[in-house]
Design an enzyme around this catalytic site. Structure first.
Site, short mmCIF file in Angstrom:
data_model
loop_
_atom_site.label_atom_id
_atom_site.label_comp_id
_atom_site.label_asym_id
_atom_site.label_seq_id
_atom_site.Cartn_x
_atom_site.Cartn_y
_atom_site.Cartn_z
N TRP A 1 0.80 -1.32 0.15
CA TRP A 1 0.13 -0.04 0.09
C TRP A 1 0.80 1.12 0.11
CZ3 TRP A 1 -4.18 -1.43 -1.80
CH2 TRP A 1 -4.85 -2.59 -1.50
N ASP B 1 -1.41 6.54 6.43
CA ASP B 1 -2.43 5.60 6.08
C ASP B 1 -2.62 4.75 7.15
OD1 ASP B 1 -4.25 3.54 4.94
OD2 ASP B 1 -2.63 3.24 3.29
N LYS C 1 -11.71 -2.08 7.31
CA LYS C 1 -10.81 -2.73 7.82
C LYS C 1 -10.90 -2.86 9.47
CE LYS C 1 -8.14 -3.76 4.06
NZ LYS C 1 -7.22 -2.43 3.63
C1 LIG Z 1 -6.40 -2.19 2.38
C2 LIG Z 1 -5.83 -1.05 2.31
C3 LIG Z 1 -5.79 0.27 1.53
C4 LIG Z 1 -6.50 -0.03 0.12
O1 LIG Z 1 -7.77 0.42 0.38
P1 LIG Z 1 -8.88 0.63 -0.74
O2 LIG Z 1 -10.04 1.12 0.39
O3 LIG Z 1 -9.09 -0.74 -1.27
O4 LIG Z 1 -8.50 1.65 -1.65
C5 LIG Z 1 -4.71 1.12 1.48
N1 LIG Z 1 -3.88 1.09 2.60
C6 LIG Z 1 -3.88 0.24 3.68
C7 LIG Z 1 -3.03 0.11 4.63
C8 LIG Z 1 -4.76 -0.88 3.49
O5 LIG Z 1 -4.96 -1.81 4.21
#
Ligand SMILES: *Cc1c(COP(=O)(O)O)cnc(C)c1O
Length: 356
Positions: free
Chosen positions: A102, A169, A193
């Site tokens: 990511w 993030d 998540k």
């Molecule tokens: C799942 C995830 C993403 C991507 O998320 P989307 O909503 O599918 O764009 C980005 N960063 C992290 C740390 C993730 O776990």
């Protein structure tokens, strides 16, 4: 039988949230209407959005500190792009820490906007740790990191001290542990998540950070535009926002992040202790960087896969197949996963010893 759901995302949410959300689909607030069929401008939904924005800041301890919370569409991946759009000056530069798939996705998007410096990367070791010694250029417009690496199972336990605005993030560990969130200038997290269903992203941004780039930003990409419109610039994903609000209310009633953090630590300890004790299993990351959310591990002998897989499936465990880039297993232990589910998995791991 309700499964023990270790899915990495979309993932488990509290059972009571599923029930409340299901009820709202049938009849929202006793209105005689589904939440899916009322206007997002209806005062009943405006109240949902207001409470969700306020509660996100409250849970993070950021109320009254110059931050704004937004609930936007496009997933965390959209923020990979919105962040440089809003924060990188036209002749500026950005700095990124590369700790996984990511993080590198975010780096790729930033490169389309300008000079993008990768301060460190653990890619050569297949992202099995968090790089510790790196220098953030003091003239960078911002520094971007990923607090928890969902695929590889590593988690930043500390964050650098820097004068540069810090962007993080937190998709896979938002609301899971106490941190001084005021150290961050922008936090974002895809809901699916730890917060809600797929379809919405929480962005928490210090408002003073915005408006400094000289860049023409399309409205839909512009954080200030979304702030001015109170996260209703266009139709928000009403169901995902509402369900995220229900999860945040659940967390608040439980005692907030401090309370859930204790549970998360106990769950992670239970599983990692077994991975370390049991000679049939090997953890894939360095211990000091292990994630409390996503535990990645392998069978020491791949020949045991068939037996082990049939055993955990029979025990009602779901979603522990590892990501293809790591292989093996990944057990995600998000906020809503009860410790009893972790105990079921650990018991299966113990039982495997007696079977071979
Ligand atoms: C799942 C995830 C993403 C991507 O998320 P989307 O909503 O599918 O764009 C980005 N960063 C992290 C740390 C993730 O776990």
């Amino acid at each position: 039988m309700k499964k023990h759901n270790f899915s990495a995302g979309p993932c488990i949410l509290p059972q009571e949230v599923f029930e409340q959300a299901a009820q709202a689909v049938l009849d929202f607030n006793g209105m005689g209407l589904s939440i899916l069929e009322i206007s997002h401008r209806d005062k009943a939904f405006v109240a949902v959005m207001e409470e969700a924005r306020a509660l996100a800041l409250e849970l993070l301890g950021l109320t009254g500190k110059g931050y704004q919370a937004l609930f936007l569409q496009g997933g965390a991946s959209m923020e990979f792009l919105r962040i440089p759009y809003n924060l990188m000056k036209t002749d500026g530069k950005a700095s990124y820490l590369d700790t996984g798939t990511w993080a590198s996705g975010a780096i790729k998007e930033a490169k389309a906007f300008g000079e993008t410096i990768v301060v460190a990367s653990s890619k050569p070791e297949n992202y099995n740790h968090i790089p510790k010694d790196f220098v953030i250029p003091s003239d960078a417009d911002y520094f971007h990191c990923t607090s928890n690496n969902t695929i590889f199972g590593t988690q930043m336990k500390s964050f650098p001290e820097t004068s540069v605005p810090m962007v993080c993030d937190m998709s896979s560990d938002i609301f899971s542990r106490t941190l001084d969130f005021s150290k961050f200038d922008l936090i974002y997290a895809g809901a699916q998540k730890n917060m809600g269903p797929a379809g919405v992203t929480l962005i928490v941004v210090k408002e003073s950070l915005l408006g400094n780039t000289n860049r023409a930003i399309p409205n839909i990409m512009n954080y200030q535009q979304h702030i001015d419109k109170e996260s209703m610039y266009n139709t928000p994903p009403v169901f995902a926002v509402y369900t995220s609000l229900l999860t945040m209310q659940w967390l608040k009633n439980l005692g907030g992040i401090t309370a859930i953090e204790k549970q998360n630590e106990a769950k992670a300890k239970l599983l990692y202790d077994e991975i370390d004790r049991n000679p049939l299993f090997i953890g894939t990351t360095v211990k000091e960087d292990r994630s409390n959310m996503n535990a990645t591990f392998l069978l020491a002998d791949g020949n045991h896969k068939e037996v082990f897989d049939s055993m955990w499936k029979a025990a009602g465990v779901s979603g522990i197949n590892g990501h293809r880039s790591v292989g093996g297993y990944r057990a995600s232990m998000y906020n809503a996963l009860p410790i009893e589910s972790v105990q079921v998995l650990v018991d299966v791991m113990k039982e495997l010893e007696t079977k071979i």
